[in-house]
Scaffold this motif. Sequence first.
Motif, PDB file in Angstrom:
ATOM      1  N   GLY A  85      39.549  27.856  32.480  1.00  0.00           N
ATOM      2  CA  GLY A  85      39.903  29.115  31.828  1.00  0.00           C
ATOM      3  C   GLY A  85      40.012  30.267  32.804  1.00  0.00           C
ATOM      4  N   VAL A  86      39.059  30.348  33.746  1.00  0.00           N
ATOM      5  CA  VAL A  86      39.102  31.429  34.739  1.00  0.00           C
ATOM      6  C   VAL A  86      40.323  31.281  35.644  1.00  0.00           C
ATOM      7  N   LEU A  87      40.609  30.045  36.073  1.00  0.00           N
ATOM      8  CA  LEU A  87      41.788  29.812  36.917  1.00  0.00           C
ATOM      9  C   LEU A  87      43.077  30.164  36.173  1.00  0.00           C
ATOM     10  N   ALA A  88      43.176  29.721  34.915  1.00  0.00           N
ATOM     11  CA  ALA A  88      44.370  30.038  34.122  1.00  0.00           C
ATOM     12  C   ALA A  88      44.509  31.543  33.926  1.00  0.00           C
ATOM     13  N   HIS A  89      43.385  32.211  33.742  1.00  0.00           N
ATOM     14  CA  HIS A  89      43.402  33.667  33.555  1.00  0.00           C
ATOM     15  C   HIS A  89      43.873  34.380  34.818  1.00  0.00           C
ATOM     16  N   LYS A  90      43.391  33.935  35.976  1.00  0.00           N
ATOM     17  CA  LYS A  90      43.826  34.545  37.236  1.00  0.00           C
ATOM     18  C   LYS A  90      45.316  34.307  37.468  1.00  0.00           C
ATOM     19  N   LEU A  91      45.792  33.112  37.115  1.00  0.00           N
ATOM     20  CA  LEU A  91      47.223  32.835  37.253  1.00  0.00           C
ATOM     21  C   LEU A  91      48.045  33.686  36.294  1.00  0.00           C
ATOM     22  N   LEU A  92      47.525  33.903  35.090  1.00  0.00           N
ATOM     23  CA  LEU A  92      48.220  34.758  34.125  1.00  0.00           C
ATOM     24  C   LEU A  92      48.316  36.190  34.639  1.00  0.00           C
ATOM     25  N   LEU A  93      47.207  36.700  35.202  1.00  0.00           N
ATOM     26  CA  LEU A  93      47.233  38.047  35.771  1.00  0.00           C
ATOM     27  C   LEU A  93      48.226  38.135  36.924  1.00  0.00           C
ATOM     28  N   GLY A  94      48.276  37.070  37.741  1.00  0.00           N
ATOM     29  CA  GLY A  94      49.245  37.048  38.830  1.00  0.00           C
ATOM     30  C   GLY A  94      50.677  37.044  38.316  1.00  0.00           C
ATOM     31  N   TRP A  95      50.914  36.290  37.251  1.00  0.00           N
ATOM     32  CA  TRP A  95      52.254  36.237  36.652  1.00  0.00           C
ATOM     33  C   TRP A  95      52.656  37.604  36.098  1.00  0.00           C
ATOM     34  N   LEU A  96      51.709  38.257  35.406  1.00  0.00           N
ATOM     35  CA  LEU A  96      51.997  39.593  34.874  1.00  0.00           C
ATOM     36  C   LEU A  96      52.237  40.590  35.996  1.00  0.00           C
ATOM     37  N   GLN A  97      51.487  40.425  37.103  1.00  0.00           N
ATOM     38  CA  GLN A  97      51.686  41.288  38.269  1.00  0.00           C
ATOM     39  C   GLN A  97      53.070  41.061  38.876  1.00  0.00           C
ATOM     40  N   LEU A  98      53.476  39.808  38.923  1.00  0.00           N
ATOM     41  CA  LEU A  98      54.806  39.484  39.441  1.00  0.00           C
ATOM     42  C   LEU A  98      55.888  40.083  38.557  1.00  0.00           C
ATOM     43  N   ASP A  99      55.684  40.003  37.260  1.00  0.00           N
ATOM     44  CA  ASP A  99      56.660  40.548  36.321  1.00  0.00           C
ATOM     45  C   ASP A  99      56.765  42.065  36.442  1.00  0.00           C
ATOM     46  N   THR A 100      55.626  42.697  36.832  1.00  0.00           N
ATOM     47  CA  THR A 100      55.604  44.156  36.947  1.00  0.00           C
ATOM     48  C   THR A 100      56.160  44.631  38.282  1.00  0.00           C
ATOM     49  N   LYS A 101      55.676  44.015  39.373  1.00  0.00           N
ATOM     50  CA  LYS A 101      56.036  44.478  40.716  1.00  0.00           C
ATOM     51  C   LYS A 101      57.053  43.602  41.428  1.00  0.00           C
ATOM     52  N   GLY A 102      57.183  42.355  41.010  1.00  0.00           N
ATOM     53  CA  GLY A 102      58.120  41.452  41.668  1.00  0.00           C
ATOM     54  C   GLY A 102      57.680  40.991  43.040  1.00  0.00           C
ATOM     55  N   ASP A 103      56.372  41.056  43.316  1.00  0.00           N
ATOM     56  CA  ASP A 103      55.837  40.676  44.626  1.00  0.00           C
ATOM     57  C   ASP A 103      55.180  39.304  44.523  1.00  0.00           C
ATOM     58  N   TRP A 104      55.871  38.259  45.025  1.00  0.00           N
ATOM     59  CA  TRP A 104      55.357  36.894  44.960  1.00  0.00           C
ATOM     60  C   TRP A 104      54.063  36.734  45.757  1.00  0.00           C
ATOM     61  N   LEU A 105      54.004  37.346  46.932  1.00  0.00           N
ATOM     62  CA  LEU A 105      52.834  37.199  47.802  1.00  0.00           C
ATOM     63  C   LEU A 105      51.586  37.728  47.108  1.00  0.00           C
ATOM     64  N   GLU A 106      51.683  38.899  46.514  1.00  0.00           N
ATOM     65  CA  GLU A 106      50.529  39.480  45.828  1.00  0.00           C
ATOM     66  C   GLU A 106      50.144  38.654  44.603  1.00  0.00           C
ATOM     67  N   ALA A 107      51.150  38.146  43.890  1.00  0.00           N
ATOM     68  CA  ALA A 107      50.891  37.361  42.681  1.00  0.00           C
ATOM     69  C   ALA A 107      50.155  36.064  42.999  1.00  0.00           C
ATOM     70  N   VAL A 108      50.435  35.451  44.145  1.00  0.00           N
ATOM     71  CA  VAL A 108      49.788  34.201  44.542  1.00  0.00           C
ATOM     72  C   VAL A 108      48.466  34.466  45.254  1.00  0.00           C
ATOM     73  N   ALA A 109      48.439  35.508  46.083  1.00  0.00           N
ATOM     74  CA  ALA A 109      47.267  35.766  46.917  1.00  0.00           C
ATOM     75  C   ALA A 109      46.063  36.209  46.094  1.00  0.00           C
ATOM     76  N   GLN A 110      46.266  36.993  45.049  1.00  0.00           N
ATOM     77  CA  GLN A 110      45.128  37.505  44.281  1.00  0.00           C
ATOM     78  C   GLN A 110      44.334  36.395  43.588  1.00  0.00           C
ATOM     79  N   PRO A 111      44.978  35.467  42.860  1.00  0.00           N
ATOM     80  CA  PRO A 111      44.196  34.369  42.272  1.00  0.00           C
ATOM     81  C   PRO A 111      43.521  33.492  43.324  1.00  0.00           C
ATOM     82  N   LEU A 112      44.225  33.255  44.440  1.00  0.00           N
ATOM     83  CA  LEU A 112      43.666  32.439  45.507  1.00  0.00           C
ATOM     84  C   LEU A 112      42.437  33.102  46.119  1.00  0.00           C
ATOM     85  N   TYR A 113      42.548  34.409  46.350  1.00  0.00           N
ATOM     86  CA  TYR A 113      41.417  35.167  46.906  1.00  0.00           C
ATOM     87  C   TYR A 113      40.214  35.109  45.959  1.00  0.00           C
ATOM     88  N   ALA A 114      40.456  35.332  44.655  1.00  0.00           N
ATOM     89  CA  ALA A 114      39.357  35.346  43.689  1.00  0.00           C
ATOM     90  C   ALA A 114      38.661  33.990  43.609  1.00  0.00           C
TER      91      ALA A 114
END
Length: 412
Positions: free
Chosen positions: A175-204
């Motif tokens: 659940g936590v992993l899916a949630h972090k991926l969802l936040l990354g996806w929403l971040q990608l949809d907002t900013k369009g930054d693939w690196l940030e969308a992938v790096a944030q869940p990985l960092y967490a």
Amino acid sequence: MNDLATFLQFSAWPPRPDWLFWASLTMVAAGLLGEFVNRRLGLPRVVGYSVIGMVLAAMGHGIFANGALDARLRLVVDLALALLLFEMGSRVNLRWLRHNKALLAASAAETALSFVAVGYGLTLLGVSPLLAISCAVLTTAASAAVIGRVGAELRAAGQVSERMLAMASLNTIYGVLAHKLLLGWLQLDTKGDWLEAVAQPLYAFIGSIIVAFLLARLTAWLMRRLDLRNENSVLMLLGLVLVALSVARVLNLSTLLVPLLAGMILRNTTERPWVWPRHFGTAGGVLVLMLFVAVGSAWTLQALASGAVLAIALVLLRLLAKSLALVGTARISGIDARQGIALAVCLSPVSGTMLVLFSEMQAHHPAVAAQLAPIILSTIALMELIGPIAVQWGLRLAGEHQPHETAPEAKR
């Protein structure tokens, strides 16, 4: 009257109780009602705690009364969940999971089928795909607080009890992993930054593992030199968990993963059998009581009016999916169909863990969270009351609960 107030040195007249008075009164009421429902009705004590929280919410004093989760109460929720997750993690035997691949398959199957059933089912009921997927993600993890607390109170032991703890731990991680991926996806949809969308869940995820490993090793080192039956040792252990939680909050890591993984690492990297004081003693018990009161108050009348029907559908879809998956995999994982149904019912609660995940979404994507609020808060209100009873019923169905003790008055 003014002269009397001056003589008694009151700052205001009539005198008004402060927040400490109301908080203490709430704790007393929750404790009394918890004992009443346990002794007179044979229900878990946490039902009484949650009812007090629901009364507060109905009076307009819930933790979402101002539209967002109160920061002080979020801290209480984090602290109490950290203790319960650490305790749960320390009871998960990874060697058993490694040798029972069918159990891992059953866990993956019930999580995946629940996700699909909730996501697709809500879409058929008219919910937008984004909100349906978000609801599926937020309800991935079973409520570790309800499962751990009710299981401990009933002194449950057996195949279903052990699987309940292991699967609750596993789908909390999912659940936590899916949630972090969802936040990354929403971040990608907002900013369009693939690196940030992938790096944030990985960092967490990686950061949470590192902090959990350090907590586990430090706890093992300390406890080899102290006696856990000593109250001072318990307080030191409690302090270690809270320090790790504080580090997780400061570094923006998962406050759910850190204590859970720390408990699992500790249990599976040391040969010594750890016997924890229940909820880390009196201080932990108070936090657990406050947790259920706080989560029980996590709804509003407006949310319930607009989201109750969808919440009921969500709960039923989730339970049906878990039942199908666990009954379907029962034989290969070493249990029978009746135990599979019991296990599905025991894994049905969602409340505290979902509340934490929802509050994080509210902090990062308030617009999406505002649309989710009616369904999520209604689900919390529903399952905070029904969830403990479901776990009790599931353990009774499996024959793994201890008989309810008769109250002393009744014995006489």
